[in-house]
Scaffold this motif. Structure first.
Motif, PDB file in Angstrom:
ATOM      1  N   THR A 142      43.914  38.791  55.006  1.00 48.24           N
ATOM      2  CA  THR A 142      44.739  38.200  56.064  1.00 48.24           C
ATOM      3  C   THR A 142      45.494  36.966  55.569  1.00 48.24           C
ATOM      4  O   THR A 142      46.373  36.462  56.270  1.00 48.24           O
ATOM      5  CB  THR A 142      43.879  37.800  57.275  1.00 48.24           C
ATOM      6  N   LYS A 143      45.161  36.473  54.380  1.00 51.57           N
ATOM      7  CA  LYS A 143      45.800  35.275  53.839  1.00 51.57           C
ATOM      8  C   LYS A 143      47.006  35.639  52.995  1.00 51.57           C
ATOM      9  O   LYS A 143      47.053  36.688  52.375  1.00 51.57           O
ATOM     10  CB  LYS A 143      44.803  34.465  52.995  1.00 51.57           C
ATOM     11  N   GLU A 144      47.977  34.728  52.949  1.00 53.58           N
ATOM     12  CA  GLU A 144      49.193  34.976  52.181  1.00 53.58           C
ATOM     13  C   GLU A 144      48.965  34.861  50.677  1.00 53.58           C
ATOM     14  O   GLU A 144      49.494  35.643  49.895  1.00 53.58           O
ATOM     15  CB  GLU A 144      50.295  34.002  52.609  1.00 53.58           C
ATOM     16  N   GLU A 145      48.157  33.857  50.253  1.00 55.00           N
ATOM     17  CA  GLU A 145      47.971  33.658  48.827  1.00 55.00           C
ATOM     18  C   GLU A 145      47.027  34.722  48.271  1.00 55.00           C
ATOM     19  O   GLU A 145      46.032  35.073  48.891  1.00 55.00           O
ATOM     20  CB  GLU A 145      47.420  32.259  48.524  1.00 55.00           C
ATOM     21  N   ASN A 146      47.392  35.246  47.115  1.00 49.44           N
ATOM     22  CA  ASN A 146      46.615  36.325  46.499  1.00 49.44           C
ATOM     23  C   ASN A 146      45.589  35.736  45.535  1.00 49.44           C
ATOM     24  O   ASN A 146      45.642  35.949  44.323  1.00 49.44           O
ATOM     25  CB  ASN A 146      47.551  37.294  45.777  1.00 49.44           C
ATOM     26  N   LYS A 147      44.654  34.960  46.094  1.00 56.29           N
ATOM     27  CA  LYS A 147      43.609  34.327  45.284  1.00 56.29           C
ATOM     28  C   LYS A 147      42.246  34.769  45.797  1.00 56.29           C
ATOM     29  O   LYS A 147      42.044  34.901  47.006  1.00 56.29           O
ATOM     30  CB  LYS A 147      43.716  32.806  45.358  1.00 56.29           C
ATOM     31  N   PRO A 148      41.280  34.995  44.884  1.00 58.77           N
ATOM     32  CA  PRO A 148      39.942  35.393  45.340  1.00 58.77           C
ATOM     33  C   PRO A 148      39.302  34.301  46.187  1.00 58.77           C
ATOM     34  O   PRO A 148      39.483  33.108  45.928  1.00 58.77           O
ATOM     35  CB  PRO A 148      39.170  35.592  44.038  1.00 58.77           C
ATOM     36  N   VAL A 149      38.571  34.712  47.211  1.00 55.74           N
ATOM     37  CA  VAL A 149      37.766  33.763  47.984  1.00 55.74           C
ATOM     38  C   VAL A 149      36.335  33.757  47.474  1.00 55.74           C
ATOM     39  O   VAL A 149      35.515  32.953  47.928  1.00 55.74           O
ATOM     40  CB  VAL A 149      37.791  34.097  49.491  1.00 55.74           C
ATOM     41  N   GLY A 150      36.024  34.633  46.536  1.00 55.72           N
ATOM     42  CA  GLY A 150      34.706  34.671  45.935  1.00 55.72           C
ATOM     43  C   GLY A 150      34.643  35.726  44.855  1.00 55.72           C
ATOM     44  O   GLY A 150      35.558  36.544  44.703  1.00 55.72           O
ATOM     45  N   GLY A 151      33.573  35.686  44.089  1.00 53.83           N
ATOM     46  CA  GLY A 151      33.403  36.671  43.034  1.00 53.83           C
ATOM     47  C   GLY A 151      32.249  36.292  42.130  1.00 53.83           C
ATOM     48  O   GLY A 151      31.735  35.163  42.197  1.00 53.83           O
ATOM     49  N   PHE A 152      31.828  37.221  41.301  1.00 57.93           N
ATOM     50  CA  PHE A 152      30.678  36.956  40.436  1.00 57.93           C
ATOM     51  C   PHE A 152      30.694  37.915  39.247  1.00 57.93           C
ATOM     52  O   PHE A 152      31.285  39.010  39.305  1.00 57.93           O
ATOM     53  CB  PHE A 152      29.361  37.098  41.203  1.00 57.93           C
ATOM     54  N   SER A 153      30.057  37.474  38.168  1.00 57.96           N
ATOM     55  CA  SER A 153      29.900  38.320  36.990  1.00 57.96           C
ATOM     56  C   SER A 153      28.899  39.426  37.292  1.00 57.96           C
ATOM     57  O   SER A 153      27.903  39.213  37.996  1.00 57.96           O
ATOM     58  CB  SER A 153      29.402  37.482  35.812  1.00 57.96           C
ATOM     59  N   LEU A 154      29.151  40.603  36.758  1.00 55.41           N
ATOM     60  CA  LEU A 154      28.269  41.746  37.011  1.00 55.41           C
ATOM     61  C   LEU A 154      27.177  41.882  35.952  1.00 55.41           C
ATOM     62  O   LEU A 154      26.287  42.727  36.106  1.00 55.41           O
ATOM     63  CB  LEU A 154      29.089  43.035  37.067  1.00 55.41           C
ATOM     64  N   ARG A 155      27.232  41.070  34.920  1.00 56.39           N
ATOM     65  CA  ARG A 155      26.208  41.167  33.870  1.00 56.39           C
ATOM     66  C   ARG A 155      24.838  40.804  34.440  1.00 56.39           C
ATOM     67  O   ARG A 155      24.650  39.736  35.028  1.00 56.39           O
ATOM     68  CB  ARG A 155      26.545  40.241  32.693  1.00 56.39           C
ATOM     69  N   GLY A 156      23.886  41.720  34.275  1.00 54.08           N
ATOM     70  CA  GLY A 156      22.537  41.473  34.759  1.00 54.08           C
ATOM     71  C   GLY A 156      22.336  41.731  36.233  1.00 54.08           C
ATOM     72  O   GLY A 156      21.258  41.443  36.774  1.00 54.08           O
ATOM     73  N   CYS A 157      23.349  42.269  36.913  1.00 51.82           N
ATOM     74  CA  CYS A 157      23.230  42.557  38.351  1.00 51.82           C
ATOM     75  C   CYS A 157      22.473  43.860  38.589  1.00 51.82           C
ATOM     76  O   CYS A 157      22.419  44.745  37.726  1.00 51.82           O
ATOM     77  CB  CYS A 157      24.611  42.658  38.994  1.00 51.82           C
ATOM     78  N   LEU A 158      21.910  43.964  39.787  1.00 51.37           N
ATOM     79  CA  LEU A 158      21.296  45.202  40.264  1.00 51.37           C
ATOM     80  C   LEU A 158      22.081  45.675  41.479  1.00 51.37           C
ATOM     81  O   LEU A 158      22.380  44.890  42.378  1.00 51.37           O
ATOM     82  CB  LEU A 158      19.830  44.982  40.637  1.00 51.37           C
ATOM     83  N   VAL A 159      22.414  46.962  41.535  1.00 50.52           N
ATOM     84  CA  VAL A 159      23.154  47.511  42.666  1.00 50.52           C
ATOM     85  C   VAL A 159      22.417  48.744  43.178  1.00 50.52           C
ATOM     86  O   VAL A 159      21.949  49.570  42.396  1.00 50.52           O
ATOM     87  CB  VAL A 159      24.615  47.857  42.278  1.00 50.52           C
ATOM     88  N   SER A 160      22.285  48.859  44.487  1.00 50.39           N
ATOM     89  CA  SER A 160      21.546  49.988  45.060  1.00 50.39           C
ATOM     90  C   SER A 160      22.023  50.259  46.475  1.00 50.39           C
ATOM     91  O   SER A 160      22.500  49.354  47.178  1.00 50.39           O
ATOM     92  CB  SER A 160      20.040  49.705  45.070  1.00 50.39           C
ATOM     93  N   ALA A 161      21.898  51.504  46.914  1.00 51.44           N
ATOM     94  CA  ALA A 161      22.220  51.892  48.284  1.00 51.44           C
ATOM     95  C   ALA A 161      21.084  51.497  49.213  1.00 51.44           C
ATOM     96  O   ALA A 161      19.924  51.428  48.797  1.00 51.44           O
ATOM     97  CB  ALA A 161      22.468  53.399  48.358  1.00 51.44           C
ATOM     98  N   LEU A 162      21.410  51.211  50.470  1.00 52.46           N
ATOM     99  CA  LEU A 162      20.407  50.885  51.484  1.00 52.46           C
ATOM    100  C   LEU A 162      20.335  52.020  52.496  1.00 52.46           C
ATOM    101  O   LEU A 162      21.353  52.646  52.819  1.00 52.46           O
ATOM    102  CB  LEU A 162      20.771  49.574  52.189  1.00 52.46           C
ATOM    103  N   GLU A 163      19.135  52.278  52.974  1.00 49.60           N
ATOM    104  CA  GLU A 163      18.937  53.367  53.926  1.00 49.60           C
ATOM    105  C   GLU A 163      19.709  53.111  55.218  1.00 49.60           C
ATOM    106  O   GLU A 163      19.845  51.971  55.664  1.00 49.60           O
ATOM    107  CB  GLU A 163      17.442  53.526  54.235  1.00 49.60           C
TER     108      GLU A 163
END
Length: 345
Positions: free
Chosen positions: A276-297
């Protein structure tokens, strides 16, 4: 799917959930992570005209414009060129569903190419240079090098179509290749330069948002080494692997907001933007190295999740033990995101 929509009274942008039917485009509000049962509004497609690409907003290059037969304008924004073209194709098909002759004419125009009469390549380049209506020149980063006054291949294709020099992306790529062959524009950066070595003429110019070009007589690139690039620039320089709209739970208020997520490799980062913002800048983010990703029931609300969510949740835990709860629009989309993220962790 999710698309930002510009308001009619207050000209701000709101993300809505769109559903395309045979004769109308419905849009819904998302409240607390769940789609409301009744549509927030509808766009009647009978007599509607579509403009794609629409370049009326410099900061929003991926717009679709719909004008109804009552002369009401709707601006919808997509998160990628591929998504925009897919929506535009489906909407165009719905608009012309009852007019097979028009559909045949559209296909005929898209499968043929002829340079418009009384238009020369010199005229096109002169129009490209126009400060108000020409191609927008920007600074770009490629392989750690900074380039001034460049434009992407996909931006030039969009500009050629919007200025009626071509009626399809195939025509625009052919025209852009002619501009390059006649030395009006030249490739800069690894991606576009390597493409010129292709034996296939149709692949010498890339309709791509990562392929950089500039006017042939422009000043030479100003470069800096990778070590001199600021960290926040370097993490945004990776190759885009996947992007799309997802719903994310906030860390403090635990409310749900639609965000545009961009997954990059080399370096591996996941950034999210407020569409919704005009400026094309991230409002957040993080490195994926060492992350865990999983689906939730989907049966019940998992621990750590607040609100009456739609389902299709997945969780990312960073190496610093920060938990991100994210909601996809379908089970298939959730699987696609998890499979794209896992190899980068």
């Amino acid at each position: 799917g999710f698309l930002p929509l510009q308001g009619h009274i207050v000209r701000n942008w709101k993300v809505r959930w769109f559903v395309l039917l045979q004769d109308k485009l419905l849009y819904y509000k998302i409240e607390g992570g769940k789609k409301e049962p009744s549509p927030k509004g509808r766009i009647l497609l009978d007599g509607c005209t579509i403009t794609c690409p629409c370049l009326e907003y410099e900061n929003r290059p991926l717009l679709i414009k719909l004008k109804t037969k009552t002369n009401t304008d709707y601006f919808l924004e997509c998160c990628s060129r591929e998504e925009r073209d897919s929506w535009a194709l489906d909407i165009t098909g719905a608009i012309h569903a009852g007019h097979p002759v028009q559909v045949q004419e559209l296909h005929r125009m898209k499968n043929s190419f002829k340079l418009l009469e009384n238009i020369s390549l010199h005229d096109i380049v002169e129009r490209m240079y126009n400060s108000s209506t020409g191609i927008k020149l920007t600074r770009n980063l490629d392989q750690g090098n900074r380039y001034k006054e460049t434009f992407t291949g996909s931006a030039l294709v969009d500009w050629l179509i919007s200025n009626s020099f071509a009626v399809s992306r195939f025509e625009a790529v052919t025209l852009a290749s002619m501009l390059m062959d006649e030395n009006f524009i030249r490739p800069v950066g690894v991606r576009s330069t390597e493409a010129t070595r292709s034996s296939d003429p149709s692949e010498k110019f890339l309709d791509d948002s990562t392929a950089l070009y500039m006017f042939a007589e422009s000043s030479k690139k100003n470069t800096s080494s990778k070590e001199e690039v600021q960290f926040n620039i370097s993490e945004l320089s990776g190759t885009i692997v996947k992007q799309g709209f997802l719903v994310k739970q906030g860390h403090k208020r635990k409310n749900w907001k639609v965000r545009k997520f961009v997954l990059r490799a080399d370096p591996a980062f996941l950034h999210y933007y407020d569409p919704t913002k005009e400026e094309n800048k991230p409002v957040g983010g993080f490195s994926l190295r060492g992350c865990l990703v999983s689906a939730l029931e989907d049966n019940g609300v998992p621990a750590g999740v607040k609100g009456n969510v739609q389902g299709n949740l997945f969780k990312i835990i960073t190496k610093n033990d920060i938990h991100y709860y994210i909601q996809a629009s379908s089970k298939a989309e959730r699987v696609q995101w998890i499979e794209a993220i896992k190899p980068l962790t």
